[in-house]
Design a protein around this motif. Structure first.
Motif, mmCIF file in Angstrom:
data_model
loop_
_atom_site.group_PDB
_atom_site.id
_atom_site.type_symbol
_atom_site.label_atom_id
_atom_site.label_comp_id
_atom_site.label_asym_id
_atom_site.label_seq_id
_atom_site.Cartn_x
_atom_site.Cartn_y
_atom_site.Cartn_z
ATOM 1 N N SER A 121 -27.824 40.300 -11.730
ATOM 2 C CA SER A 121 -26.878 40.802 -12.717
ATOM 3 C C SER A 121 -25.495 41.085 -12.136
ATOM 4 C CB SER A 121 -27.435 42.076 -13.357
ATOM 5 O OG SER A 121 -28.577 41.782 -14.122
ATOM 6 N N ASP A 232 -29.473 44.961 -18.811
ATOM 7 C CA ASP A 232 -30.737 45.579 -19.213
ATOM 8 C C ASP A 232 -31.821 45.493 -18.134
ATOM 9 O OD1 ASP A 232 -32.176 47.017 -21.042
ATOM 10 O OD2 ASP A 232 -32.699 45.315 -22.312
ATOM 11 N N SER A 260 -33.846 45.188 -27.887
ATOM 12 C CA SER A 260 -32.572 45.063 -27.183
ATOM 13 C C SER A 260 -31.445 44.881 -28.199
ATOM 14 C CB SER A 260 -32.603 43.854 -26.246
ATOM 15 O OG SER A 260 -32.812 42.664 -27.009
ATOM 16 N N GLU A 274 -30.520 40.114 -17.500
ATOM 17 C CA GLU A 274 -31.776 40.657 -16.980
ATOM 18 C C GLU A 274 -31.896 40.316 -15.500
ATOM 19 O OE1 GLU A 274 -35.322 41.117 -18.905
ATOM 20 O OE2 GLU A 274 -34.618 40.649 -20.934
#
Length: 446
Positions: A121, A232, A260, A274
């Motif tokens: 990420s 997330d 989400s 993710e």
């Protein structure tokens, strides 16, 4: 009709990004092609024939470089290990596994979306900062939580971004704060490049957005035509509301996870990130990005190919094989074990905090993730200097915690004095001793 709110917001220098011509040529190869194009080493020269991974459940995953070993997966049970250059979209087999996963567990509310593997990420977020840089004459600004993952501030600074932190409560970002910030930007003749949110187990506060709060924030993003970057990594670490529930049977697994923001997206404005770091391991440096197909397979893919080319093929291959081997049942079982572990760790910190910190600090029990933010009662109304003094006291006690100002985007670092603690790593006994030392350091303030 293509639903995509991202492409129109691309930085001018990325709107006509050419990408790699060599990869464009390579993508047109057929079985009859003779390639004299790319500088691709012949796989017979590679030093690795294959690799076997021992899994914690007692199984193994074997990968083989078929050019050197021959055979097929049907014959020997080993999956293919690609070791050469590939397209920036990653392994087709992994991409299909990820599409299946996202369709089953996130169900985006529009059809024209795509998935691409990332190197995690941090890199994916950096690319978002770069790709959505506003045109010359406009200020680079993003909106985020009032206390935000420190890497966001680190990425923003050299790129010249201002991070405007918006007020939080125990359930995350407040909708009126977002609405007010967008109206203020409009008055200034500016707009945010995007809204950055960690909706579950937010780092550093541990807060999680309810479905109702997500719906309101998403509606405000539509009202103000905001893009949302939804980072997330902690959703899979969602935990029961009761800190005493720590058995695997009490865990949400896959089916009990919250929705989400991506699952609410009806017009292609959410970019969902993710990572494997919190539920597989950080060392694979692998994750994935989901968003509008035009953006994912356009500017993002091209920038991927020009910067990292593609994520590590060994990481992609072993993760793909793991997903295939586990299936839904195996993944669900793994997550329940993992969630139970974090539930036990959270319980240890909860008990230790209740025992040692009542009257010295305030905190909220996290619903997901691995962090608790302790707000220091005696420092209420104080500033960074006083927090630094406490930090020195903690270091003298051999207890490592991160001061809240490390996550504060405001120029004066004037957020309420606090310290972030994680229950991820230390044993319950060390968590108990650590918070006892924290309490001794705070007691000296009174």
């Amino acid at each position: 009709m293509s639903l995509d709110q991202t492409s129109k917001r691309l930085a001018p220098q990325f709107q006509r990004l050419e990408g790699s011509l060599i990869k464009t040529i390579a993508a047109r190869a057929t079985s009859a092609s003779i390639s004299l194009a790319g500088g691709i080493p012949h796989e017979s020269t590679f030093v690795f024939r294959g690799v076997t991974w021992d899994m914690t459940n007692g199984s193994t995953i074997t990968l083989k470089n078929r050019t050197l070993t021959g055979g097929t997966e049907t014959e020997d049970g080993a999956a293919d290990l690609p070791l050469n250059y590939m397209q920036g979209t990653g392994m087709p087999e992994l991409r299909q596994e990820l599409i299946t996963h996202m369709r089953r567990y996130h169900t985006p509310a529009y059809d024209d979306w795509a998935v691409i593997p990332t190197t995690g990420s941090t890199d994916a977020l950096t690319k978002c900062f770069q790709l959505f840089m506003p045109p010359p004459g406009k200020k680079p600004i993003i909106l985020a939580e009032a206390l935000v993952w420190a890497a966001v501030l680190a990425i923003a600074a050299p790129l010249g971004y201002e991070v405007r932190g918006l007020e939080l409560d125990s359930d995350g970002m407040l909708p009126f704060a977002l609405d007010t910030a967008c109206l203020q930007l409009a008055e200034e003749g500016e707009r945010a490049a995007f809204l950055y949110l960690t909706p579950h187990g937010q780092n550093p506060t541990g807060t999680s957005l309810s479905t109702e709060r997500k719906e309101v924030l998403y509606a405000l993003a539509q009202k103000h035509d905001l893009l949302i970057v939804e980072d997330d990594p902690y959703r899979l670490l969602f935990l029961p509301a009761d800190p005493e529930e720590v058995t695997e049977t009490a865990m949400p697994g896959l089916e009990g996870l919250p929705k989400s923001l991506l699952s609410l997206d009806v017009d292609g404005r959410v970019i969902h990130l993710e990572s494997l770091s919190k539920w597989v391991c950080p060392g694979l440096r692998l994750g994935w990005l989901t968003g509008p197909k035009a953006f994912v397979e356009g500017a993002y893919r091209k920038w991927n190919e020009l910067t990292i080319q593609f994520p590590c093929t060994v990481s992609q291959s072993v993760f793909c094989s793991m997903l295939k081997q586990w299936g839904h049942a195996g993944l669900d079982a793994h997550l329940k074990q993992l969630q139970a572990h974090y539930a036990r760790q959270r319980r240890a910190m909860h008990h230790a905090a209740e025992k040692h910190l009542r009257g010295l600090a305030t905190w909220d029990l996290p619903k997901a993730g691995m962090f608790v933010l302790f707000k220091v009662t005696a420092l209420r109304g104080k500033g960074k200097a006083e927090t630094e003094a406490v930090l020195e006291g903690l270091l003298a006690e051999d207890i490592l915690m991160v001061p809240g100002y490390a996550f504060d985007p405001s120029p004066g670092k004037d957020a309420e004095p606090a310290f972030r603690a994680t229950f991820a790593t230390a044993s319950p006994e060390k968590i108990e001793e650590g918070l006892a030392r924290f309490a001794r350091a705070l007691a000296r303030l009174t």
